[in-house]
Design an enzyme around this catalytic site. Structure first.
Site, PDB file in Angstrom:
ATOM      1  CB  ALA A  95     -13.616 -24.193 -35.193  1.00  0.00           C
ATOM      2  N   GLY A 108     -18.156 -23.199 -32.658  1.00  0.00           N
ATOM      3  CA  GLY A 108     -17.995 -24.583 -32.224  1.00  0.00           C
ATOM      4  C   GLY A 108     -18.103 -24.727 -30.714  1.00  0.00           C
ATOM      5  CD  GLU A 160     -21.419 -25.718 -34.397  1.00  0.00           C
ATOM      6  OE1 GLU A 160     -20.210 -25.372 -34.487  1.00  0.00           O
ATOM      7  OE2 GLU A 160     -22.085 -26.113 -35.371  1.00  0.00           O
ATOM      8  CD  GLU A 196     -20.358 -20.950 -36.212  1.00  0.00           C
ATOM      9  OE1 GLU A 196     -21.220 -20.102 -35.896  1.00  0.00           O
ATOM     10  OE2 GLU A 196     -20.104 -21.943 -35.505  1.00  0.00           O
TER      11      GLU A 196
HETATM   12  N1  T1G Z   1      -9.466 -19.387 -33.293  1.00  0.00           N
HETATM   13  C1  T1G Z   1      -8.167 -19.018 -33.238  1.00  0.00           C
HETATM   14  N2  T1G Z   1      -7.725 -17.900 -32.612  1.00  0.00           N
HETATM   15  C2  T1G Z   1      -8.658 -17.129 -32.031  1.00  0.00           C
HETATM   16  C3  T1G Z   1     -10.031 -17.438 -32.045  1.00  0.00           C
HETATM   17  C4  T1G Z   1     -10.425 -18.632 -32.716  1.00  0.00           C
HETATM   18  N3  T1G Z   1     -11.698 -19.027 -32.764  1.00  0.00           N
HETATM   19  N4  T1G Z   1     -10.689 -16.466 -31.374  1.00  0.00           N
HETATM   20  C5  T1G Z   1      -9.769 -15.588 -30.957  1.00  0.00           C
HETATM   21  N5  T1G Z   1      -8.546 -15.975 -31.348  1.00  0.00           N
HETATM   22  C6  T1G Z   1      -7.280 -15.309 -31.051  1.00  0.00           C
HETATM   23  C7  T1G Z   1      -7.291 -13.853 -31.445  1.00  0.00           C
HETATM   24  O1  T1G Z   1      -6.910 -13.717 -32.811  1.00  0.00           O
HETATM   25  C8  T1G Z   1      -6.247 -13.292 -30.496  1.00  0.00           C
HETATM   26  O2  T1G Z   1      -4.970 -13.672 -31.023  1.00  0.00           O
HETATM   27  C9  T1G Z   1      -6.449 -14.104 -29.222  1.00  0.00           C
HETATM   28  O3  T1G Z   1      -7.126 -15.306 -29.628  1.00  0.00           O
HETATM   29  C10 T1G Z   1      -7.297 -13.384 -28.196  1.00  0.00           C
HETATM   30  O4  T1G Z   1      -8.479 -12.992 -28.869  1.00  0.00           O
HETATM   31  C11 T1G Z   1     -17.106 -25.441 -36.514  1.00  0.00           C
HETATM   32  C12 T1G Z   1     -16.361 -23.330 -37.960  1.00  0.00           C
HETATM   33  C13 T1G Z   1     -13.555 -15.480 -28.255  1.00  0.00           C
HETATM   34  C14 T1G Z   1     -14.858 -13.378 -27.769  1.00  0.00           C
HETATM   35  O5  T1G Z   1     -15.785 -16.451 -34.408  1.00  0.00           O
HETATM   36  O6  T1G Z   1     -14.944 -13.403 -30.871  1.00  0.00           O
HETATM   37  O7  T1G Z   1     -16.338 -22.327 -34.643  1.00  0.00           O
HETATM   38  O8  T1G Z   1      -4.045 -11.358 -31.335  1.00  0.00           O
HETATM   39  O9  T1G Z   1      -8.182 -10.589 -28.211  1.00  0.00           O
HETATM   40  O10 T1G Z   1     -11.154 -10.044 -26.500  1.00  0.00           O
HETATM   41  O11 T1G Z   1     -19.075 -24.222 -36.501  1.00  0.00           O
HETATM   42  O12 T1G Z   1     -11.677 -13.702 -29.673  1.00  0.00           O
HETATM   43  O13 T1G Z   1      -3.547 -12.659 -29.258  1.00  0.00           O
HETATM   44  O14 T1G Z   1      -2.578 -13.395 -31.476  1.00  0.00           O
HETATM   45  O15 T1G Z   1     -10.318 -11.405 -29.342  1.00  0.00           O
HETATM   46  O16 T1G Z   1     -11.096 -12.065 -24.909  1.00  0.00           O
HETATM   47  C15 T1G Z   1     -16.228 -19.169 -34.363  1.00  0.00           C
HETATM   48  C16 T1G Z   1     -13.928 -15.362 -32.581  1.00  0.00           C
HETATM   49  C17 T1G Z   1     -15.085 -19.808 -35.077  1.00  0.00           C
HETATM   50  C18 T1G Z   1     -15.035 -16.324 -32.164  1.00  0.00           C
HETATM   51  C19 T1G Z   1     -12.472 -13.573 -27.078  1.00  0.00           C
HETATM   52  N6  T1G Z   1     -15.747 -18.368 -33.246  1.00  0.00           N
HETATM   53  N7  T1G Z   1     -13.266 -14.827 -31.402  1.00  0.00           N
HETATM   54  O17 T1G Z   1     -12.306 -12.175 -27.094  1.00  0.00           O
HETATM   55  O18 T1G Z   1      -9.773 -12.082 -26.955  1.00  0.00           O
HETATM   56  S1  T1G Z   1     -15.656 -20.692 -36.484  1.00  0.00           S
HETATM   57  C20 T1G Z   1     -15.550 -17.045 -33.376  1.00  0.00           C
HETATM   58  C21 T1G Z   1     -13.848 -13.848 -30.649  1.00  0.00           C
HETATM   59  C22 T1G Z   1     -16.392 -22.085 -35.813  1.00  0.00           C
HETATM   60  C23 T1G Z   1     -17.716 -24.140 -36.102  1.00  0.00           C
HETATM   61  C24 T1G Z   1     -17.154 -22.950 -36.769  1.00  0.00           C
HETATM   62  C25 T1G Z   1     -13.039 -13.365 -29.477  1.00  0.00           C
HETATM   63  C26 T1G Z   1     -13.506 -13.959 -28.143  1.00  0.00           C
HETATM   64  P1  T1G Z   1      -3.703 -12.700 -30.753  1.00  0.00           P
HETATM   65  P2  T1G Z   1      -9.209 -11.663 -28.394  1.00  0.00           P
HETATM   66  P3  T1G Z   1     -11.083 -11.522 -26.291  1.00  0.00           P
END
Ligand code: T1G
Length: 688
Positions: free
Chosen positions: A63, A102, A105, A125
């Site tokens: 998400a 997500g 999911e 999450e």
């Molecule tokens: N949403 C918004 N921005 C995100 C993001 C996300 N989910 N994930 C990364 N970014 C931004 C990050 O801040 C950075 O921004 C840029 O993207 C590149 O990230 C409904 C509620 C996916 C493995 O927890 O683990 O889904 O600094 O440098 O090294 O059940 O990002 O460039 O401005 O980390 O290639 C669950 C979190 C959400 C994954 C990629 N998902 N992200 O790694 O790139 S909650 C997560 C990561 C959810 C549902 C629930 C990693 C990555 P900027 P990066 P990367």
């Protein structure tokens, strides 16, 4: 902005691509685009099967976290996934890079799943203070069984395609290459087999071997104080206790309670912090200098740890020691560290074989180094001598860094002919494990030298934080303050064991007296002697006594604790403390856990506010990063400044004023605390 979801057909196969850089996050436009694409797939008579892929380096990263806390807009993710699942024709998810939160999911809502080798599949999450809120707690158990699903959902850690296949989470692993081809190949096979739509929600989850109550107790013990893991397990048990739709409703209810919790706000703050603190606006257009080879002076614990960190990042290292024996010993220590990294899967055997380490006694060996980090004894005289030698041999443009934890870097820089090339790089022990790096900027440090410090931090996968020059920079300066507050409570009646226990219940990885035993009581003793008497700060005579007795902590088997079968409390230490109280004419009083935590945190926030007010830390979030990544502050509280905002800065100020009645010199309210209390602004607003 181009449409973030594309629909195309390849013969009888529809290919739906999510294209929302950088991580294909499931923001509103993507969600709406997915509904449109699957409506189109339904209506497209020529298309017999669909393949869903992500553009760029991964499938879908989850998400859109940046939408959290804002009004939710339809279509909501659970409804999008339900739309995919009720397609009357089969849908294949072709996963590469990462399918997280997500993103996974969405894949679970598809009917078949293929993953390219090396992909990460997970539901992180709970690490954000949430739970899988788009059907993950109901669909994952139906595919993988409750035991595996509970492990993934409450642990928050991704699994490999191999493990995912074992769990039944995916049907196929593509050896390598890109997801689209893997998806098309699998789709053709499915078509040939006459495969049909296969809704995950129609499956039945294999029951858990441990019941819900057992899981709840286990999670409470594993994550003291945290709520997301326990609520996530509660939601998952709905997969066997309730019909699918009721399980979804319960999941949504529990998700909403977590979304409103302060722990979610703090954990999301911590997530974004890691990136934000290491990118300073003023360095945006500043080019770092080269970092092809690094030199290190001193092969003790810190020097060897720093060398290990650089080699793990693939940077060649030349380490200088004073004698061949010391050089050899350092070489052995670093080799052992690297072998450990291989054993832990943190370093490949190939990278280990390529490790480029030279140890020597000749400073001349550093003449071509781009950066040299000094990690010798904490004595200004020794540092002056080392920097004088470095200045004489190092090439123009090279950077001279010191790892000192408190000495004046301006004074060190002044001993060289190139103060603009001098900065502090303060690592935390063990330097190849701890993620924090304080990049300490002296008065004359050039901007591109600062930028190089941050570039090194990025290469080493550290959380690099800019710090100004003062005694202790950000972390140790604040530490010495809240440690003094703890000592004051010991003098007044609390025991070190009670203080440690209270703060560990608060969420710290270790209480301050266990930390002191780990670091060595002689370190704290030397710091106190160097700092001399400070206004309102009690001298912990009992600590001096322990030093005199040679009770220096873990390294001598006893300090505050006796280290036999773990850390044991010691009545002898309590007797020493009683003697000190008697000598000061103090009658001890009971101090409750709440007061312990409130005073400890008030001291931490007060000094942190001074550090921000003086510009030693540029923003409150820099202090949060230092305490989270270097001092064991509980991540689900987001750091001391997030804690202060959530507690109320006015409340903190009132507490400080109460404590000041007994000790006005120590408990002087930081001007920034007064200012924010009066204006109603928060530390969080200062980060913008
Ligand atoms: N949403 C918004 N921005 C995100 C993001 C996300 N989910 N994930 C990364 N970014 C931004 C990050 O801040 C950075 O921004 C840029 O993207 C590149 O990230 C409904 C509620 C996916 C493995 O927890 O683990 O889904 O600094 O440098 O090294 O059940 O990002 O460039 O401005 O980390 O290639 C669950 C979190 C959400 C994954 C990629 N998902 N992200 O790694 O790139 S909650 C997560 C990561 C959810 C549902 C629930 C990693 C990555 P900027 P990066 P990367």
């Amino acid at each position: 902005m181009t449409h973030p979801v594309h629909y195309e057909t390849d013969g009888s196969i529809a290919v739906i691509t999510v294209d929302n850089p950088p991580v294909n996050a499931l923001g509103h436009a993507v969600r709406a685009g997915l509904v449109d694409a699957f409506d189109r797939f339904e209506e497209d008579g020529a298309a017999k099967i669909a393949v869903l892929v992500g553009a760029g380096r991964l499938f879908i990263g989850g998400a859109d976290i940046s939408e959290f806390g804002k009004p939710r807009r339809e279509p909501h993710l659970p409804d999008v996934i339900a739309r995919i699942e009720r397609s009357t024709k089969p849908v294949v998810a072709a996963i590469h890079g990462a399918a997280l939160g997500g993103g996974l999911e969405v894949a679970l809502g598809c009917h078949y799943r293929v993953a390219v080798a090396g992909a990460k599949l997970g539901l992180p999450e709970v690490t954000l203070g949430l739970l899988p809120g788009a059907g993950g707690t109901q669909r994952l158990p139906r595919l993988a069984g409750m035991d595996a699903a509970l492990d993934m959902i409450t642990g928050g850690k991704p699994v490999t395609p191999e493990i995912a296949a074992e769990y039944g989470l995916i049907d196929r692993i593509a050896p390598d290459g890109e997801a689209r081809a893997a998806g098309l190949t699998y789709a053709q096979e499915l078509l040939a087999e006459g495969a049909t739509a296969r809704p995950t929600s129609n499956l039945t989850a294999a029951p858990a071997t441990k019941d819900a109550a057992t899981w709840d107790q286990l999670l409470e013990a594993r994550h003291p104080g945290q709520i997301s893991q326990r609520r996530a397990a509660e939601a998952a048990f709905g997969a066997t206790a309730l019909p699918f739709d009721e399980g979804l409703t319960q999941e949504r209810r529990l998700f909403d309670t977590l979304m409103e919790s302060p722990q979610r706000e703090a954990l999301i703050h911590a997530f974004f912090l890691e990136k934000r603190v290491s990118s300073l606006p003023e360095l945006k257009d500043v080019e770092p200098r080269p970092l092809d080879t690094v030199g290190i002076i001193g092969g003790g614990t810190m020097g060897s740890g720093i060398a290990t960190a650089c080699i793990l990042a693939g940077i060649p290292v030349t380490l200088v020691e004073t004698t061949p024996e010391a050089a050899e010993k350092a070489h052995a220590t670093i080799s052992k560290n690297l072998d450990g990294a291989v054993a832990r899967g943190k370093m490949s055997a190939e990278a280990r074989a390529r490790a480029d380490l030279t140890t020597t006694t000749e400073y001349q060996a550093l003449s071509q180094a781009d950066l040299v980090i000094e990690a010798v004894f904490e004595s200004m005289n020794v540092k002056r001598q080392v920097f004088g030698q470095l200045d004489a041999v190092m090439k123009d443009g090279a950077i001279l860094a010191t790892n000192t934890s408190y000495l004046d870097i301006n004074e060190i820089a002044a001993t060289t002919s190139r103060p603009a090339d001098v900065l502090g790089l303060h690592f935390f022990s063990p330097a190849h494990v701890m993620r924090l790096l304080e990049v300490v900027v002296a008065d004359n440090t050039a901007p591109d030298v600062v930028a190089t410090g941050f570039a090194l931090g990025k290469r080493l996968k550290k959380v690099a934080v800019r710090a100004g020059v003062c005694d202790g920079f950000i972390g140790n300066r604040i530490l010495s303050h809240y440690r003094a507050a703890a000592n004051e409570m010991i003098l007044q009646g609390a025991s070190p064991y009670q203080i440690d226990a209270a703060l560990e219940r608060f969420g710290f990885a270790m209480g301050p007296y266990k930390v002191a035993d780990l670091a060595g009581l002689d370190i704290g003793h030397a710091t106190r002697k160097r700092q001399g008497p400070r206004p309102g700060v009690v001298n912990p005579d009992w600590d001096d006594r322990l030093n005199e007795m040679g009770r220096l902590g873990r390294k001598t088997g006893r300090g505050y604790y006796v280290y036999e079968d773990g850390a044991q409390e010691d009545p002898e230490v309590l007797a020493i403390i009683d003697e000190v109280r008697a000598k000061h004419g103090i009658t001890p009083r009971d101090i409750g856990d709440d007061e312990i935590c409130n005073r400890y945190m008030a001291a931490m926030v007060n000094e942190a506010a001074r550090v921000v007010g003086e510009g030693i830390a540029k923003r409150p979030m820099d202090v949060d990063a230092v305490l989270l990544f270097g001092y064991g502050f509980p991540r689900w509280r987001g750091g001391p400044m997030m804690y202060a905002d959530q507690t109320g800065i006015g409340t903190i100020r009132d507490r400080i004023r109460t404590y000041a009645e007994a000790n006005p010199e120590f408990w002087r309210t930081a001007p920034l605390i007064d200012e924010l209390s009066e204006t109603g602004r928060t530390f969080g607003e200062m980060n913008q």
